[in-house]
Design an enzyme around this catalytic site. Structure first.
Site, PDB file in Angstrom:
ATOM      1  N   GLN A 103       0.847  -1.198   0.000  1.00 54.57           N
ATOM      2  CA  GLN A 103       0.000   0.000   0.000  1.00 54.57           C
ATOM      3  C   GLN A 103       0.879   1.244   0.000  1.00 54.57           C
ATOM      4  OE1 GLN A 103      -3.411  -0.583   3.079  1.00 54.57           O
ATOM      5  NE2 GLN A 103      -1.867  -2.098   3.559  1.00 54.57           N
ATOM      6  N   ASN A 104       2.185   1.033   0.172  1.00 57.11           N
ATOM      7  CA  ASN A 104       3.081   2.177   0.294  1.00 57.11           C
ATOM      8  C   ASN A 104       3.390   2.784  -1.063  1.00 57.11           C
ATOM      9  OD1 ASN A 104       3.038   1.517   2.950  1.00 57.11           O
ATOM     10  ND2 ASN A 104       5.052   0.561   2.988  1.00 57.11           N
ATOM     11  N   VAL A 105       3.562   4.094  -1.050  1.00 54.04           N
ATOM     12  CA  VAL A 105       3.850   4.806  -2.298  1.00 54.04           C
ATOM     13  C   VAL A 105       5.303   5.287  -2.296  1.00 54.04           C
ATOM     14  CG1 VAL A 105       1.447   5.526  -2.597  1.00 54.04           C
ATOM     15  CG2 VAL A 105       3.018   7.019  -1.326  1.00 54.04           C
ATOM     16  N   ASP A 106       6.104   4.774  -1.331  1.00 56.59           N
ATOM     17  CA  ASP A 106       7.420   5.375  -1.088  1.00 56.59           C
ATOM     18  C   ASP A 106       8.567   4.753  -1.889  1.00 56.59           C
ATOM     19  OD1 ASP A 106       7.934   2.947   0.238  1.00 56.59           O
ATOM     20  OD2 ASP A 106       7.551   3.805   2.219  1.00 56.59           O
ATOM     21  N   HIS A 121      -1.416   1.472  -4.335  1.00 58.13           N
ATOM     22  CA  HIS A 121      -1.810   2.884  -4.204  1.00 58.13           C
ATOM     23  C   HIS A 121      -0.916   3.827  -5.006  1.00 58.13           C
ATOM     24  CE1 HIS A 121      -3.918   1.874  -0.119  1.00 58.13           C
ATOM     25  NE2 HIS A 121      -4.616   1.497  -1.168  1.00 58.13           N
ATOM     26  N   CYS A 129      -1.042  12.432 -15.711  1.00 60.23           N
ATOM     27  CA  CYS A 129      -1.962  13.454 -16.194  1.00 60.23           C
ATOM     28  C   CYS A 129      -3.343  13.202 -15.600  1.00 60.23           C
ATOM     29  CB  CYS A 129      -2.008  13.403 -17.722  1.00 60.23           C
ATOM     30  SG  CYS A 129      -3.341  14.410 -18.382  1.00 60.23           S
ATOM     31  N   CYS A 149       0.005  18.332 -19.264  1.00 62.84           N
ATOM     32  CA  CYS A 149       0.347  17.161 -20.068  1.00 62.84           C
ATOM     33  C   CYS A 149       0.660  17.599 -21.498  1.00 62.84           C
ATOM     34  CB  CYS A 149      -0.840  16.211 -20.053  1.00 62.84           C
ATOM     35  SG  CYS A 149      -0.654  14.780 -21.109  1.00 62.84           S
ATOM     36  N   THR A 190       0.478  -2.754   8.648  1.00 60.31           N
ATOM     37  CA  THR A 190      -0.717  -2.035   8.193  1.00 60.31           C
ATOM     38  C   THR A 190      -1.800  -2.107   9.259  1.00 60.31           C
ATOM     39  OG1 THR A 190      -2.508  -1.961   6.556  1.00 60.31           O
ATOM     40  CG2 THR A 190      -1.388  -4.082   6.823  1.00 60.31           C
TER      41      THR A 190
HETATM   42  P1  OAD Z   1      -1.579   3.129   8.907  1.00 56.99           P
HETATM   43  O1  OAD Z   1      -0.917   4.385   9.308  1.00 56.99           O
HETATM   44  O2  OAD Z   1      -3.063   3.076   8.938  1.00 56.99           O
HETATM   45  O3  OAD Z   1      -1.046   1.931   9.799  1.00 56.99           O
HETATM   46  C1  OAD Z   1       0.318   1.722  10.015  1.00 56.99           C
HETATM   47  C2  OAD Z   1       0.476   0.511  10.933  1.00 56.99           C
HETATM   48  O4  OAD Z   1       1.853   0.268  11.089  1.00 56.99           O
HETATM   49  C3  OAD Z   1      -0.110   0.699  12.328  1.00 56.99           C
HETATM   50  O5  OAD Z   1      -1.006  -0.355  12.598  1.00 56.99           O
HETATM   51  C4  OAD Z   1       1.124   0.639  13.238  1.00 56.99           C
HETATM   52  O6  OAD Z   1       0.854  -0.013  14.481  1.00 56.99           O
HETATM   53  C5  OAD Z   1       2.081  -0.188  12.410  1.00 56.99           C
HETATM   54  N1  OAD Z   1       3.524   0.020  12.694  1.00 56.99           N
HETATM   55  C6  OAD Z   1       4.158   1.098  13.218  1.00 56.99           C
HETATM   56  N2  OAD Z   1       5.484   0.885  13.297  1.00 56.99           N
HETATM   57  C7  OAD Z   1       5.708  -0.371  12.806  1.00 56.99           C
HETATM   58  C8  OAD Z   1       6.874  -1.168  12.596  1.00 56.99           C
HETATM   59  N3  OAD Z   1       8.111  -0.742  12.922  1.00 56.99           N
HETATM   60  N4  OAD Z   1       6.716  -2.394  12.052  1.00 56.99           N
HETATM   61  C9  OAD Z   1       5.474  -2.851  11.711  1.00 56.99           C
HETATM   62  N5  OAD Z   1       4.343  -2.147  11.893  1.00 56.99           N
HETATM   63  C10 OAD Z   1       4.455  -0.917  12.422  1.00 56.99           C
HETATM   64  O7  OAD Z   1      -0.991   2.763   7.456  1.00 56.99           O
HETATM   65  P2  OAD Z   1      -1.606   1.801   6.355  1.00 56.99           P
HETATM   66  O8  OAD Z   1      -2.315   0.649   6.955  1.00 56.99           O
HETATM   67  O9  OAD Z   1      -0.514   1.534   5.392  1.00 56.99           O
HETATM   68  O10 OAD Z   1      -3.563   5.365   1.494  1.00 56.99           O
HETATM   69  O11 OAD Z   1      -2.662   2.765   5.672  1.00 56.99           O
HETATM   70  C11 OAD Z   1      -3.357   2.336   4.550  1.00 56.99           C
HETATM   71  C12 OAD Z   1      -3.567   3.488   3.602  1.00 56.99           C
HETATM   72  O12 OAD Z   1      -4.173   4.587   4.285  1.00 56.99           O
HETATM   73  C13 OAD Z   1      -2.275   4.093   3.040  1.00 56.99           C
HETATM   74  O13 OAD Z   1      -1.783   3.387   1.929  1.00 56.99           O
HETATM   75  C14 OAD Z   1      -2.720   5.471   2.648  1.00 56.99           C
HETATM   76  C15 OAD Z   1      -3.540   5.821   3.865  1.00 56.99           C
HETATM   77  O14 OAD Z   1      -4.511   6.794   3.677  1.00 56.99           O
HETATM   78  C16 OAD Z   1      -3.279   6.072   0.393  1.00 56.99           C
HETATM   79  O15 OAD Z   1      -2.344   6.829   0.329  1.00 56.99           O
HETATM   80  C17 OAD Z   1      -4.223   5.831  -0.738  1.00 56.99           C
END
Ligand code: OAD
Length: 252
Positions: A103-106, A121, A129, A149, A190
């Protein structure tokens, strides 16, 4: 190194696995210094996604949205993959099929060297564009003079999925097909709260996969997973690779 016990059940499943998937979220990159979205230090605690991460916000104030994405791009451009990312590169060698669905964009999985990464994502280092969706490299965008564009004159935006937008359908279908036919599925870093990504873990276990969650905090997935291990990805994944190496030696 912190002691991590690997269960007999997980070891047995890994021994026989031909197909392994790792679904990653923002916590995967936390040890690299990329802020997560939720939780007390999360980006969505400090910024309003309604103002920054949806198409109406962009049409309403493209300068503000580009300023924010330039800031994130700069931050991400300065960080390095962590030991967890590199461990997933090594893990590829232990299974005939190994895929990261992120899900990461990094871009950090790719930077580390993983060869099979599905971006649900998008990627903050790319542009596209608004109108014809042509993709451009992520060269710095002057937020005071947002480029158009060259093909259709649409406004250039970051190539990421915003709230309210559909995921790229081919990517989602590939991810769903993978999740439906996998031996071991790891859900790493996540909050498992954002759809449709969150459903992939349920789909995997529902189709017979052994489901392992890695997250220092409990999530809505924790009780459903076969194992939920409350530890950082940067600590668990390097240890997992050592375990995979042991399994390989025993089974040779
Ligand atoms: P969240 O910020 O919702 O969740 C990040 C999770 O990582 C949390 O549950 C933390 O407990 C956990 N965490 C923190 N440090 C950690 C570590 N060292 N090792 C493992 N886990 C750790 O992020 P996502 O679930 O990725 O969407 O969020 C989903 C989407 O919501 C993202 O892709 C983004 C956001 O809005 C878009 O950009 C479309």
């Amino acid at each position: 190194m912190e002691t991590i016990e690997f269960s007999e059940r997980l070891i047995e499943r890994l021994k026989g696995a031909t197909n392994v998937v790792v679904l990653t979220g923002a916590g995967m990159s936390a040890a690299s210094g990329v802020p997560t979205f939720r939780g007390k230090d999360g980006l969505w605690n400090k910024f309003n996604p309604q103002e920054l991460a949806n198409v109406d916000a962009f049409l309403n104030d493209p300068k503000l949205v580009w300023e924010w994405y330039n800031w994130r791009r700069e931050l991400i451009g300065k960080v390095q993959p962590n030991l967890g990312h590199y461990a997933l590169v090594d893990a590829e060698a232990y299974f005939p099929e190994f895929m990261i669905i992120t899900q990461n964009v990094d871009n950090l999985h790719q930077l580390a060297g993983s060869s099979n990464v599905l971006e649900l994502h998008g990627n903050v280092m790319r542009n596209k564009c608004m109108d014809c969706a042509a993709v451009y490299n992520g060269k710095h965008i002057d937020h005071n003079n947002i480029p158009r564009c060259p093909d259709c004159n649409g406004m250039i935006r970051p190539d990421v999925v915003w709230f309210g937008e559909l995921l790229p359908q081919d990517v989602l279908q590939t991810a769903q097909a993978k999740a439906a036919a996998v031996d071991v599925f790891f859900t790493v870093g996540t909050s498992s709260t954002v759809e449709p990504a969150a459903s992939l873990s349920y789909m995997a276990k529902g189709n017979g996969a052994y489901l392992v969650e890695i997250n220092p905090e409990p999530t809505p997935l924790s009780d459903y997973a076969d194992e939920s291990i409350h530890i950082g990805a940067d600590v668990y994944l390097p240890r997992l690779v050592i375990e995979l190496d042991k399994i390989k030696r025993w089974t040779m």
